[in-house]
Design an enzyme around this catalytic site. Sequence first.
Site, PDB file in Angstrom:
ATOM      1  N   LYS B  95      -8.115   6.352  -4.899  1.00 32.87           N
ATOM      2  CA  LYS B  95      -9.296   5.827  -4.224  1.00 32.87           C
ATOM      3  C   LYS B  95      -9.051   6.081  -2.744  1.00 32.87           C
ATOM      4  O   LYS B  95      -8.202   5.437  -2.117  1.00 32.87           O
ATOM      5  CB  LYS B  95      -9.474   4.332  -4.511  1.00 32.87           C
ATOM      6  N   GLY B 156     -15.217  -7.148   1.238  1.00 32.29           N
ATOM      7  CA  GLY B 156     -14.892  -8.570   1.190  1.00 32.29           C
ATOM      8  C   GLY B 156     -15.949  -9.494   1.768  1.00 32.29           C
ATOM      9  O   GLY B 156     -15.732 -10.690   1.887  1.00 32.29           O
ATOM     10  N   ALA B 182     -17.491  -2.421  -2.699  1.00 29.98           N
ATOM     11  CA  ALA B 182     -17.509  -3.278  -1.525  1.00 29.98           C
ATOM     12  C   ALA B 182     -18.832  -4.006  -1.329  1.00 29.98           C
ATOM     13  O   ALA B 182     -19.901  -3.417  -1.398  1.00 29.98           O
ATOM     14  CB  ALA B 182     -17.183  -2.508  -0.244  1.00 29.98           C
ATOM     15  N   ASN B 204     -13.822  -6.982  -6.278  1.00 26.30           N
ATOM     16  CA  ASN B 204     -12.518  -7.602  -6.049  1.00 26.30           C
ATOM     17  C   ASN B 204     -12.689  -9.024  -5.516  1.00 26.30           C
ATOM     18  O   ASN B 204     -12.505 -10.003  -6.222  1.00 26.30           O
ATOM     19  CB  ASN B 204     -11.681  -6.739  -5.094  1.00 26.30           C
ATOM     20  N   THR B 205     -13.118  -9.123  -4.252  1.00 28.34           N
ATOM     21  CA  THR B 205     -13.177 -10.426  -3.583  1.00 28.34           C
ATOM     22  C   THR B 205     -14.004 -11.460  -4.358  1.00 28.34           C
ATOM     23  O   THR B 205     -13.575 -12.614  -4.493  1.00 28.34           O
ATOM     24  CB  THR B 205     -13.760 -10.248  -2.162  1.00 28.34           C
TER      25      THR B 205
END
Lengths: 69, 256
Positions: B95, B156, B182, B204-205
């Site tokens: 990535k 994030g 993102a 993710n976050t």
Amino acid sequence: MTQIKVNVNNQPMNVISPISLSELVALKQINVDGTAIAKNAAIVSKRDWSTTYLNDNDTVDIFTLVAGG
Amino acid sequence: MLTLAKHTFSSRLLTGTGKFSNATTMKSAVSAAQSNIVTLAMKRVASNNAQDETLKALRELGVTLLPNTSGAKNAQEAVFAAELSYEALGSQWVKLEIHPDQRYLLPDPIETLRAAETLVKKGFNVLPYCGADPVLCKRLEDVGCAAVMPLGAPIGSNQGLQTAPFLKIIVEQASIPVIVDAGIGKPSEAMAAMEMGVDAVLVNTAIATARNPVAMAKAFASAVETGRCAFEAGLGATSNVALASSPLTAFLEPTV
């Protein structure tokens, strides 16, 4: 056997020569899986760790995979 | 099925492993997300016996590891990071992310394109994190990237699909998979991206920082699956005026 000074991840370290990258990794108790090494800014393949020896003033950077997005 | 560089994956939800409170929770969340592809970062070993448990946990799950080049500020550093991860894992997946600015972590388009070109030539399966710029995405496709990973909002930030109109153009024009990376903060946003026709999302976050990350991972997995199902079913057209769903016969009016 002579003592040499190397720089490992920006930390000075005294080691007894001869010492290979494999031995350095074992000495530092680092898992081999997920680890990569650059010696003097050049990446050294895992298969060459045991035959790559450190010289005085060498710089070694040891990288590992960690959590990330 | 999601196909990347001739490899097929059953899940369209990629998961990042950062920000979890511990490796056990991360492992359970990835498992609940049913992700086949999971991201990692590369860093210098800090000290003896202080190694991250992430890799060990992921090895146990048997997922495809997608190391990122986070921390790279230019193409040269990113290529070096990718080569390090190749040596560390023996994996050609990368990535690609180059974001020199720490405040917004926005990807540098020029350095990203340069690095992508080099890494593809070296045999990597390159998944570049990039701005939601349709022209750039085409250029990344032209140099041989396995997918493009345009952002929904800054990393994030949990701001969702701020770039939605541009993501639609990217989806329309791309011949390689589009993975929104993102910014996705809620399952509904992941679903909206999937309904739009993106091939996958990376979260993710939003999972890692939820009060219950495992339950949130499961919620994202359902949302992604539902969104994809809706896209494949073909969404109905929108209209500015009402279009009656019931027959407008005047059966309630008195007969003459």
